[in-house]
Motif scaffolding. Structure first.
Motif, mmCIF file in Angstrom:
data_model
loop_
_atom_site.group_PDB
_atom_site.id
_atom_site.type_symbol
_atom_site.label_atom_id
_atom_site.label_comp_id
_atom_site.label_asym_id
_atom_site.label_seq_id
_atom_site.Cartn_x
_atom_site.Cartn_y
_atom_site.Cartn_z
ATOM 1 N N SER A 172 1.273 45.542 -33.108
ATOM 2 C CA SER A 172 0.862 44.680 -32.000
ATOM 3 C C SER A 172 1.007 43.211 -32.370
ATOM 4 C CB SER A 172 -0.585 44.990 -31.602
ATOM 5 O OG SER A 172 -0.690 46.270 -31.026
ATOM 6 N N GLY A 173 0.669 42.869 -33.603
ATOM 7 C CA GLY A 173 0.764 41.487 -34.036
ATOM 8 C C GLY A 173 2.179 40.956 -34.021
ATOM 9 N N SER A 174 3.164 41.822 -34.276
ATOM 10 C CA SER A 174 4.546 41.352 -34.366
ATOM 11 C C SER A 174 5.058 40.800 -33.046
ATOM 12 C CB SER A 174 5.459 42.487 -34.855
ATOM 13 O OG SER A 174 5.565 43.527 -33.904
ATOM 14 N N PHE A 175 4.431 41.170 -31.933
ATOM 15 C CA PHE A 175 4.843 40.601 -30.649
ATOM 16 C C PHE A 175 4.570 39.094 -30.617
ATOM 17 C CE2 PHE A 175 4.434 39.541 -26.125
ATOM 18 C CZ PHE A 175 5.596 40.092 -25.636
ATOM 19 N N PHE A 176 3.560 38.654 -31.354
ATOM 20 C CA PHE A 176 3.146 37.251 -31.342
ATOM 21 C C PHE A 176 3.746 36.445 -32.489
ATOM 22 C CE2 PHE A 176 -0.078 40.007 -29.536
ATOM 23 C CZ PHE A 176 -0.266 39.445 -28.285
ATOM 24 N N GLY A 177 4.518 37.093 -33.346
ATOM 25 C CA GLY A 177 5.090 36.413 -34.502
ATOM 26 C C GLY A 177 4.695 37.119 -35.776
ATOM 27 N N LYS A 178 4.557 36.373 -36.855
ATOM 28 C CA LYS A 178 4.229 36.970 -38.155
ATOM 29 C C LYS A 178 2.716 36.951 -38.331
ATOM 30 C CE LYS A 178 7.185 37.081 -41.418
ATOM 31 N NZ LYS A 178 8.045 36.836 -42.600
ATOM 32 N N THR A 179 2.085 37.978 -37.784
ATOM 33 C CA THR A 179 0.651 38.167 -37.927
ATOM 34 C C THR A 179 0.376 39.657 -38.005
ATOM 35 O OG1 THR A 179 -1.540 37.637 -37.009
ATOM 36 C CG2 THR A 179 0.190 38.201 -35.441
ATOM 37 N N GLY A 180 -0.760 40.021 -38.628
ATOM 38 C CA GLY A 180 -1.111 41.433 -38.712
ATOM 39 C C GLY A 180 -0.930 42.054 -40.071
ATOM 40 N N SER A 181 -0.633 41.225 -41.087
ATOM 41 C CA SER A 181 -0.475 41.731 -42.442
ATOM 42 C C SER A 181 -0.775 40.598 -43.413
ATOM 43 C CB SER A 181 0.943 42.268 -42.659
ATOM 44 O OG SER A 181 1.074 42.881 -43.934
ATOM 45 N N PHE A 182 -0.883 40.934 -44.705
ATOM 46 C CA PHE A 182 -1.073 39.916 -45.739
ATOM 47 C C PHE A 182 0.168 39.788 -46.622
ATOM 48 C CE2 PHE A 182 -5.696 41.221 -45.197
ATOM 49 C CZ PHE A 182 -5.978 40.142 -44.371
ATOM 50 N N GLU A 183 1.311 40.125 -46.053
ATOM 51 C CA GLU A 183 2.568 39.936 -46.762
ATOM 52 C C GLU A 183 2.937 38.452 -46.776
ATOM 53 O OE1 GLU A 183 5.515 43.074 -45.365
ATOM 54 O OE2 GLU A 183 3.819 43.374 -44.006
ATOM 55 N N PRO A 184 3.730 38.018 -47.756
ATOM 56 C CA PRO A 184 4.147 36.613 -47.803
ATOM 57 C C PRO A 184 4.811 36.181 -46.497
ATOM 58 C CG PRO A 184 4.680 37.690 -49.869
ATOM 59 C CD PRO A 184 4.206 38.771 -48.942
ATOM 60 N N GLY A 185 4.419 35.007 -46.015
ATOM 61 C CA GLY A 185 4.976 34.471 -44.791
ATOM 62 C C GLY A 185 4.179 34.792 -43.546
ATOM 63 N N TYR A 186 3.241 35.721 -43.649
ATOM 64 C CA TYR A 186 2.405 36.059 -42.499
ATOM 65 C C TYR A 186 1.244 35.073 -42.380
ATOM 66 C CZ TYR A 186 4.691 40.434 -41.296
ATOM 67 O OH TYR A 186 5.594 41.370 -40.858
ATOM 68 N N GLY A 187 0.912 34.722 -41.138
ATOM 69 C CA GLY A 187 -0.237 33.856 -40.922
ATOM 70 C C GLY A 187 -1.500 34.489 -41.472
ATOM 71 N N PHE A 188 -2.345 33.659 -42.088
ATOM 72 C CA PHE A 188 -3.621 34.195 -42.576
ATOM 73 C C PHE A 188 -4.583 34.276 -41.392
ATOM 74 C CE2 PHE A 188 -7.779 34.080 -44.757
ATOM 75 C CZ PHE A 188 -7.608 35.155 -45.613
ATOM 76 N N ASP A 189 -4.360 35.318 -40.594
ATOM 77 C CA ASP A 189 -5.200 35.649 -39.448
ATOM 78 C C ASP A 189 -6.011 36.859 -39.870
ATOM 79 O OD1 ASP A 189 -3.678 33.678 -38.198
ATOM 80 O OD2 ASP A 189 -2.279 35.135 -37.356
ATOM 81 N N ALA A 190 -7.272 36.651 -40.183
ATOM 82 C CA ALA A 190 -8.020 37.660 -40.943
ATOM 83 C C ALA A 190 -9.454 37.785 -40.469
ATOM 84 C CB ALA A 190 -7.994 37.303 -42.429
ATOM 85 N N LEU A 191 -10.010 38.964 -40.713
ATOM 86 C CA LEU A 191 -11.419 39.253 -40.448
ATOM 87 C C LEU A 191 -12.098 39.605 -41.763
ATOM 88 C CD1 LEU A 191 -10.958 41.655 -37.375
ATOM 89 C CD2 LEU A 191 -11.129 39.148 -37.356
ATOM 90 N N VAL A 192 -13.227 38.969 -42.000
ATOM 91 C CA VAL A 192 -14.031 39.270 -43.185
ATOM 92 C C VAL A 192 -15.131 40.226 -42.754
ATOM 93 C CG1 VAL A 192 -15.448 38.340 -45.039
ATOM 94 C CG2 VAL A 192 -13.509 37.000 -44.141
ATOM 95 N N ILE A 193 -15.137 41.423 -43.330
ATOM 96 C CA ILE A 193 -16.042 42.491 -42.904
ATOM 97 C C ILE A 193 -17.164 42.661 -43.914
ATOM 98 C CG2 ILE A 193 -16.212 44.889 -42.166
ATOM 99 C CD1 ILE A 193 -14.274 43.089 -40.502
ATOM 100 N N ASP A 194 -18.373 42.350 -43.474
ATOM 101 C CA ASP A 194 -19.573 42.586 -44.275
ATOM 102 C C ASP A 194 -20.157 43.924 -43.835
ATOM 103 O OD1 ASP A 194 -22.003 42.694 -45.518
ATOM 104 O OD2 ASP A 194 -22.789 40.816 -44.694
ATOM 105 N N ASP A 195 -19.835 44.973 -44.579
ATOM 106 C CA ASP A 195 -20.264 46.324 -44.200
ATOM 107 C C ASP A 195 -21.551 46.750 -44.885
ATOM 108 O OD1 ASP A 195 -19.026 46.369 -46.672
ATOM 109 O OD2 ASP A 195 -17.964 48.257 -46.340
ATOM 110 N N SER A 196 -22.307 45.780 -45.414
ATOM 111 C CA SER A 196 -23.546 46.131 -46.120
ATOM 112 C C SER A 196 -24.549 46.818 -45.197
ATOM 113 C CB SER A 196 -24.172 44.884 -46.753
ATOM 114 O OG SER A 196 -24.459 43.903 -45.773
ATOM 115 N N SER A 197 -24.527 46.485 -43.904
ATOM 116 C CA SER A 197 -25.467 47.121 -42.968
ATOM 117 C C SER A 197 -25.134 48.584 -42.728
ATOM 118 C CB SER A 197 -25.465 46.363 -41.642
ATOM 119 O OG SER A 197 -24.185 46.410 -41.039
ATOM 120 N N LEU A 198 -23.951 49.020 -43.151
ATOM 121 C CA LEU A 198 -23.557 50.427 -43.007
ATOM 122 C C LEU A 198 -23.853 51.230 -44.265
ATOM 123 C CD1 LEU A 198 -20.048 49.889 -41.313
ATOM 124 C CD2 LEU A 198 -22.277 50.149 -40.203
ATOM 125 N N ASP A 199 -24.498 50.581 -45.234
ATOM 126 C CA ASP A 199 -24.757 51.207 -46.534
ATOM 127 C C ASP A 199 -25.664 52.430 -46.385
ATOM 128 O OD1 ASP A 199 -24.860 51.526 -49.357
ATOM 129 O OD2 ASP A 199 -26.773 50.466 -49.396
#
Length: 427
Positions: free
Chosen positions: A361-388
């Motif tokens: 889905s990200g590729s429709f908008f350009g280089k987003t959706g992965s952490f490969e070189p050249g991809y935008g750093f479009d990222a979510l930081v997940i704090d899953d401690s509440s699921l412990d």
């Protein structure tokens, strides 16, 4: 000018379908908003720069939704005892008439964008309504929000209800004015996408003129295709000269190669599958909407083996939630139900569905959706401690638990192009 940011964390992405790439306790070097590299050790030249430590959290690519209706938020969860065509006439079209009121549109659109942000959807391909000024407002609000979007004024000059109508000429003039104001030269995050609602609501004259604009301005296109059996039969009645539904779009220049999204695609013929593959069309899989409106189940495995590019979409209000976590798990569930009836078609796995919601889905908008070189750093930081639960889980299991049991409350931070995106339109 070079700007470097350094993040340290546990990074998970899917460079290819079905394969999770997990980099634990790793440095991500971001240069001018894009990933330069992931590395276990920093080079000496960068050792003096500050590091944003994201441990012990997991960091995943931001989600992209390639088919969603901005005006439908008020109707989410309403009318699902109906099938598609009566649902449109009884619920969707009456709601869209209210968007002639720009103040009403502003309230809904601000909440819509905030919902995308909450769920970690930082790119979306968006249907507005046929109203020009509220569509201008939607563009402006997305620009203000910091999120990315392709947005289109809906085009429809037939088969609607009173209060939601436009002539062919009105539709074309308003569309071209919006293209001039919000086309690709105006922003690297926000773009115009041609948006004929679907074949039954657009005359041949209008489709031909929209196709001319697509060619003139090199535009992408979004619409609906083969969602419901009655809809498919209706298209055949309206256009008996065409072999199938997809051929209508192609004939009028509304299927530009590599720049087209067709939503649903449940009942594609073999000819249509080949056409969509040849045109490098994105098929927007709307598993939840397809179930809510009794439309059917896309044969994802069959299509993907044929080479069709499949991304995931929420299709609110055909579905009730924006969360791509829910749409990932719904995609997996309905594929298992399909497999029960079609044993030759294996279910979709977590890494495959995650790949569809991020990299495809990200590729429709350009280089987003992965952490490969050249991809935008479009990222979510997940704090899953509440699921412990007191148990120890692998990184893969932590991702699975977040997708199945988590929600937006576990999304601690959202980054777009390496910059943190605060909640838009709060209060």
């Amino acid at each position: 000018m070079q700007h470097i940011s350094i993040f340290r964390g546990n990074f998970i992405c899917t460079p290819e379908s079905g394969r999770l790439k997990i980099d634990e306790d790793t440095f991500c070097i971001v240069e001018n908003g894009s990933v330069r590299e992931l590395t276990k050790t920093l080079p000496d030249s960068l050792s003096s720069l500050p590091v944003t430590d994201l441990r012990p959290y997991i960091v995943i690519p931001a989600f992209s939704d390639i088919h969603v209706h901005a005006p439908h938020l008020p109707n989410a969860g309403i009318g699902f005892d109906e099938e598609l065509l009566p649902w449109l006439n009884h619920y969707t079209f009456p709601l869209e008439t209210k968007f002639a009121d720009t103040a009403f549109a502003e309230r809904v659109y601000k909440k819509f964008i905030r919902e995308l942000w909450k769920c970690g959807t930082l790119h979306a391909s968006v249907f507005a309504t046929l109203h020009k000024k509220p569509t201008e407002l939607l563009f402006s609000l997305f620009r203000e929000s910091g999120l990315g979007a392709f947005i289109g004024k809906v085009n429809m000059d037939r088969n609607s209800i009173p209060g939601l109508t436009e002539t062919t000429e009105e539709s074309v003039i308003a569309t071209e004015e919006l293209i001039a104001e919000f086309g690709s030269a105006q922003s690297d995050r926000i773009n115009y996408i041609m948006t004929p609602r679907f074949v039954p609501s657009t005359t041949e004259k209008l489709m031909r003129k929209l196709g001319d604009l697509v060619e003139k301005y090199n535009l992408p296109v979004q619409s609906h295709l083969d969602e419901n059996r009655n809809e498919v039969a209706w298209v055949k009645e309206l256009h008996p000269q065409f072999e199938n539904y997809a051929d209508v779009y192609e004939a009028f220049g509304l299927m530009p190669e590599g720049r087209t999204i067709m939503a649903h695609c449940i009942y594609l013929s073999d000819h249509e599958v080949k056409l969509l593959c040849d045109k490098k069309v994105y098929a927007a899989h709307c598993a939840m909407s397809n179930a809510d409106l009794s439309s059917g189940i896309m044969p994802v495995r069959t299509y993907s083996q044929a080479g069709l590019r499949i991304g995931l979409a929420s299709d609110v209000g055909g579905a009730e939630v924006y969360s791509m976590m829910r749409h990932i798990t719904e995609t997996i569930r309905v594929s298992k139900l399909y497999w029960v009836q079609h044993p030759e078609s294996s279910p979709v796995t977590v890494p495959e569905a995650f790949y569809m919601a991020t990299k495809v889905s990200g590729s429709f908008f350009g280089k987003t959706g992965s952490f490969e070189p050249g991809y935008g750093f479009d990222a979510l930081v997940i704090d899953d401690s509440s699921l412990d639960t007191g148990c120890t889980f692998s990184m893969k299991e932590r991702l699975e638990r977040f997708l199945y049991t988590g929600d937006d409350r576990q999304i601690k931070t959202r980054y777009f192009g390496g910059k943190e995106i605060p909640e838009p339109f709060r209060g």
